[in-house]
Design an enzyme around this catalytic site. Structure first.
Site, PDB file in Angstrom:
ATOM      1  N   GLU A 238       9.178  -3.902  10.875  1.00 16.96           N
ATOM      2  CA  GLU A 238       9.581  -2.599  10.347  1.00 16.96           C
ATOM      3  C   GLU A 238      10.009  -1.669  11.474  1.00 16.96           C
ATOM      4  OE1 GLU A 238       8.047   1.015   7.414  1.00 16.96           O
ATOM      5  OE2 GLU A 238       6.850  -0.815   7.629  1.00 16.96           O
TER       6      GLU A 238
ATOM      7  N   ASP B 276       0.834  -1.205   0.000  1.00 15.19           N
ATOM      8  CA  ASP B 276       0.000   0.000   0.000  1.00 15.19           C
ATOM      9  C   ASP B 276       0.865   1.251   0.000  1.00 15.19           C
ATOM     10  OD1 ASP B 276       0.893  -0.161   2.610  1.00 15.19           O
ATOM     11  OD2 ASP B 276      -1.091  -0.080   3.534  1.00 15.19           O
TER      12      ASP B 276
ATOM     13  N   ASP C  24      -0.743  -6.219  -0.124  1.00 14.75           N
ATOM     14  CA  ASP C  24      -1.233  -5.567   1.090  1.00 14.75           C
ATOM     15  C   ASP C  24      -2.750  -5.414   1.055  1.00 14.75           C
ATOM     16  OD1 ASP C  24       0.949  -5.159   2.732  1.00 14.75           O
ATOM     17  OD2 ASP C  24       1.402  -3.169   1.937  1.00 14.75           O
TER      18      ASP C  24
END
Length: 270
Positions: free
Chosen positions: A187, A49, A88
């Site tokens: 992340e 995304d 995503d």
């Protein structure tokens, strides 16, 4: 794995972790780049995304819709011959519960030809992961800095700092794995925390700004290739494609304006 598979499948991901072979992932949003990365040997292509930031001009991923994701995912899946294609699920398409997540995932898989879906969240998304996995759809998790929650997190900030936060992140990773995810993206997580998570979960960890001990790495391709003037601190620029493209476009403009293109070589004379 002792041999590179002709087509990367779910079982190859776990085999790679068990064998200590690092997995590679890049984002892709179109057939042209997907084909190039696939031919380069990238194991996994993520139709992220992040298309909102990189291709559509948004400042965040939040405006991205399922309708935005499907054409991009179809193009990437159609171009890939070897890579495992992950798509995503954008913000608002799975958060309300397992049924919404399942319906979105089924739609994405039926219309794109992708191999898996990815969505954010640990314990809070475990029920969604179970529902989608039970339907036969592989799920990749996403923990640490989760861009869809950036307003709650206060922007792109490192997650998992301090003992309490690190323990909570580890518990989320275990919850994602136990719910049936086939891999999990970490992340902007401190390297020691990512290393610990990689050790305790049976599924591969894919790091982005999460240190070298993850089972694999992912980067947004425009950051990796140097397409812009800025890239995140954790994103090494492996090339300066943006500068090369700008130079090519400038040369084209100059030759058209001064009349040297097209020349005889690039014209039909009869």
């Amino acid at each position: 794995m002792t041999e590179t598979p002709k087509r990367v499948r779910v079982h190859h991901l776990r085999e790679a972790k068990e064998a200590g072979r690092r997995l590679t992932m890049l984002t892709a949003y179109d057939a042209v780049t997907a084909r190039i990365f696939d031919e380069a040997g990238v194991d996994m292509l993520l139709v992220g995304d992040s298309i909102g930031n990189t291709m559509h001009g948004h400042t965040t991923t939040l405006p991205v819709t399922v309708d935005d994701m499907i054409p991009a995912a179809r193009a990437v899946a159609g171009a890939a011959r070897r890579a495992f294609v992950v798509v995503d699920l954008p913000f608002g398409s799975y958060e309300s519960g397992p049924q919404q997540a399942l319906e979105t995932a089924v739609r994405v898989m039926k219309t794109t030809g992708a191999d898996a879906v990815k969505f954010e969240g640990g314990k809070r998304s475990a029920a969604q992961i179970r529902a989608v996995t039970a339907a036969g759809i592989p799920v990749v998790g996403h923990l640490g800095y989760t861009p869809q929650s950036e307003n709650l997190l206060g922007g792109p900030r490192v997650q998992g700092r301090g003992d309490t936060a690190a323990e909570a992140l580890s518990e989320d990773a275990l919850a994602v794995a136990e719910a049936g995810a086939v891999a999990v993206v970490l992340e902007m997580v401190p390297a020691p925390v990512s290393a610990r998570i990689t050790e305790i979960v049976a599924i591969p960890t894919i790091g982005i700004g999460a240190g070298a001990e993850c089972d694999g790495q992912v980067l947004v391709w425009v950051d990796m290739a140097g397409m812009g003037d800025w890239s995140p601190r954790f994103a090494k620029r492996f090339g300066e494609v943006g500068a090369a493209l700008r130079a090519a476009a400038t040369a084209y403009v100059d030759e058209v304006r001064d009349g040297t293109f097209p020349d005889a070589e690039h014209s039909f004379l009869q």
